[in-house]
Design a protein around this motif. Structure first.
Motif, short mmCIF file in Angstrom:
data_model
loop_
_atom_site.label_atom_id
_atom_site.label_comp_id
_atom_site.label_asym_id
_atom_site.label_seq_id
_atom_site.Cartn_x
_atom_site.Cartn_y
_atom_site.Cartn_z
N TRP A 1 0.84 -1.20 0.00
CA TRP A 1 0.00 0.00 0.00
C TRP A 1 0.88 1.26 0.00
CZ3 TRP A 1 -0.77 4.09 3.45
CH2 TRP A 1 -1.86 4.92 3.15
N ILE A 2 1.93 1.27 0.79
CA ILE A 2 2.82 2.43 0.83
C ILE A 2 3.46 2.65 -0.53
CG2 ILE A 2 4.96 3.33 1.84
CD1 ILE A 2 4.17 1.87 4.44
N HIS A 3 3.93 1.58 -1.16
CA HIS A 3 4.51 1.69 -2.50
C HIS A 3 3.48 2.26 -3.47
CE1 HIS A 3 5.67 0.16 -6.51
NE2 HIS A 3 6.91 0.25 -6.08
N HIS A 4 2.24 1.78 -3.38
CA HIS A 4 1.17 2.22 -4.26
C HIS A 4 0.89 3.72 -4.08
CE1 HIS A 4 -2.59 1.97 -6.51
NE2 HIS A 4 -3.27 2.40 -5.47
N VAL A 5 0.87 4.17 -2.83
CA VAL A 5 0.62 5.58 -2.55
C VAL A 5 1.76 6.46 -3.06
CG1 VAL A 5 0.45 7.27 -0.66
CG2 VAL A 5 -0.94 5.18 -0.61
N LEU A 6 2.98 6.09 -2.76
CA LEU A 6 4.13 6.90 -3.17
C LEU A 6 4.25 6.98 -4.69
CD1 LEU A 6 6.81 5.77 -0.57
CD2 LEU A 6 5.68 7.99 -0.69
N GLY B 1 5.93 14.12 -7.16
CA GLY B 1 7.27 14.45 -6.71
C GLY B 1 8.12 13.25 -6.38
N VAL B 2 7.63 12.04 -6.68
CA VAL B 2 8.33 10.81 -6.32
C VAL B 2 8.57 9.97 -7.56
CG1 VAL B 2 8.13 8.61 -5.08
CG2 VAL B 2 7.41 10.74 -3.97
N PHE B 3 9.76 9.38 -7.63
CA PHE B 3 9.98 8.28 -8.57
C PHE B 3 10.33 7.05 -7.75
CE2 PHE B 3 12.43 5.29 -11.01
CZ PHE B 3 11.67 5.19 -12.17
N ILE B 4 9.52 6.03 -7.88
CA ILE B 4 9.76 4.76 -7.22
C ILE B 4 9.64 3.68 -8.29
CG2 ILE B 4 7.34 4.47 -6.50
CD1 ILE B 4 8.46 3.29 -3.84
N PRO B 5 10.61 2.79 -8.44
CA PRO B 5 10.54 1.81 -9.52
C PRO B 5 9.24 1.02 -9.48
CG PRO B 5 12.71 1.77 -8.50
CD PRO B 5 11.84 2.66 -7.65
N PRO B 6 8.64 0.78 -10.63
CA PRO B 6 7.38 0.01 -10.65
C PRO B 6 7.52 -1.37 -10.03
CG PRO B 6 7.78 1.05 -12.78
CD PRO B 6 9.03 1.24 -11.98
N ALA B 7 8.70 -1.98 -10.20
CA ALA B 7 8.94 -3.30 -9.62
C ALA B 7 9.28 -3.13 -8.15
CB ALA B 7 10.07 -4.01 -10.36
N LYS B 8 8.33 -3.48 -7.27
CA LYS B 8 8.59 -3.42 -5.84
C LYS B 8 9.59 -4.51 -5.46
CE LYS B 8 5.94 -3.74 -1.49
NZ LYS B 8 5.92 -5.16 -1.12
N GLU B 9 10.38 -4.23 -4.43
CA GLU B 9 11.30 -5.21 -3.84
C GLU B 9 12.51 -5.47 -4.74
OE1 GLU B 9 9.56 -8.56 -1.87
OE2 GLU B 9 7.63 -7.55 -1.59
N LEU B 10 13.39 -4.51 -4.83
CA LEU B 10 14.63 -4.69 -5.60
C LEU B 10 15.63 -5.58 -4.86
CD1 LEU B 10 15.22 -1.07 -6.95
CD2 LEU B 10 14.05 -2.98 -8.07
N HIS B 11 15.58 -5.62 -3.53
CA HIS B 11 16.46 -6.47 -2.72
C HIS B 11 17.94 -6.20 -2.99
CE1 HIS B 11 13.45 -9.02 -0.78
NE2 HIS B 11 12.80 -9.05 -1.92
N PHE B 12 18.27 -4.99 -3.43
CA PHE B 12 19.66 -4.74 -3.82
C PHE B 12 20.63 -4.85 -2.65
CE2 PHE B 12 23.23 -1.79 -4.71
CZ PHE B 12 23.78 -2.49 -5.77
N PHE B 13 20.26 -4.34 -1.49
CA PHE B 13 21.20 -4.28 -0.39
C PHE B 13 21.21 -5.52 0.49
CE2 PHE B 13 19.93 0.13 -1.33
CZ PHE B 13 21.17 0.63 -1.69
N ASN B 14 20.22 -6.39 0.34
CA ASN B 14 20.15 -7.52 1.27
C ASN B 14 20.30 -8.89 0.62
OD1 ASN B 14 17.39 -7.24 0.14
ND2 ASN B 14 16.87 -8.86 1.59
N LYS B 15 20.49 -8.95 -0.70
CA LYS B 15 20.66 -10.25 -1.34
C LYS B 15 21.91 -10.25 -2.22
CE LYS B 15 15.89 -11.95 -1.42
NZ LYS B 15 16.16 -13.08 -0.52
N SER B 16 22.71 -11.28 -2.08
CA SER B 16 23.94 -11.39 -2.88
C SER B 16 23.63 -11.37 -4.37
CB SER B 16 24.69 -12.67 -2.52
OG SER B 16 25.15 -12.64 -1.20
N SER B 17 22.54 -12.02 -4.77
CA SER B 17 22.23 -12.12 -6.19
C SER B 17 21.97 -10.74 -6.79
CB SER B 17 21.02 -13.02 -6.41
OG SER B 17 19.90 -12.53 -5.66
#
Length: 297
Positions: free
Chosen positions: A34-39, A44-60
């Protein structure tokens, strides 16, 4: 507790190659969709359409490099705030009983504070018993846990219990960034009731330094529960991804409620009592940290 993994990729970056102004940290199953949907609706916001990039917490994801991460924000307009929403970012404490998830990292805040000290942070929390049960059902739906399993046998799998030890996760981020940049929403008070959603959206915008904005779409049901039949069949369906979602939604659509009830499974009252006992000291710790009572009884 941080999990040390061999050959762990590191965020070798400058502030410009991690081009974010805010992060929605989680917790998982606490209203982050819901927060992603609102933002995503605020101009004034750019948030990638694909939620959950996991960049900082997954080795892959880390192995793709900071160039890949920066590319996720390449379409941002001039003056737009950039950020993303990955619920597992909040998960920074492992209980000694936890079975570590290969490739998952749990010590994110210090490096991010070094790279982006002005980062704004948003966390949303939910009754930890309900969150654990929702996560348990999520992992059943993904085919990771058998539908006839007992939740008490899987507490230390995939963060089902430890993700709900909220104070320890929040303290990790507060120690790195301080208290002021962190907004903490309570799902039952700030996200779930329709009557509070407009006010919560405006508080969220204000926290990020955005102008007020009337959000066109606030009330759609997001992340509806899968049918019991689809969850029971999950281990035999295509894995997560487009094909898996299409098949699961098809089963949901064609299965009448009266039929789906025949495949029902759940968590017993006795198991809920045990979960409540487990989380009680962590709730007290959270209330002391935030200086207010939680609405979970």
């Amino acid at each position: 507790m941080s999990v040390a993994l061999r050959h762990r990729p590191e965020v070798d970056a400058s502030a410009t190659s991690v081009p974010i102004d805010f992060l929605v940290l989680g917790a998982q199953k606490c209203g982050t969709t819901w927060i992603h949907h609102v933002l995503s609706q605020h101009p004034g916001v750019f948030i990638p359409p694909a939620k959950e990039l996991h960049f900082f917490n997954k080795s892959s994801a880390l192995s793709r490099g900071c160039g890949w991460y920066a590319d996720q924000f390449a379409a941002a307009g001039a003056g737009q705030l950039r950020g993303e929403c990955t619920p597992n970012y909040l998960w920074n404490y492992l209980d000694p009983r936890d079975r570590p998830v290969p490739g998952e990292h749990h010590d994110l805040a210090p490096k991010l504070a070094e790279l982006r000290p002005q980062l704004r942070l948003v966390a949303t929390l939910r009754n930890p018993v309900d969150r654990a049960i929702s996560a348990f059902h999520h992992h059943i739906n993904q085919g990771r846990i058998a539908p006839d399993a007992r939740i008490l046998d899987h507490l230390w799998t995939l963060g089902i219990a430890s993700m709900g030890m909220y104070a320890r996760h929040l303290r990790h981020w507060i120690d790195a960034f301080g208290r002021e940049p962190l907004m903490v929403l309570i799902y039952e008070q700030d996200v779930a009731p329709d009557r509070v959603k407009p006010a919560t959206a405006q508080r969220l915008f204000a926290h990020l330094g955005l102008a007020p904005f009337e959000v066109p779409s606030l009330y759609e049901q997001l992340n509806a529960r899968r049918s019991y039949l689809a969850m029971r069949l999950a281990r035999h369906l295509p894995p997560s991804g487009l094909a898996g979602r299409v098949v699961r939604r098809g089963i949901d659509t064609v299965t009448p409620a009266r039929v789906d009830r025949l495949f029902r499974f759940g968590v017993s009252k006795e198991e809920r009592v045990e979960l409540s006992r487990l989380f009680a000291p962590h709730q007290a710790e959270l209330e002391a940290l935030l200086g207010r009572p939680m609405p979970w009884g």
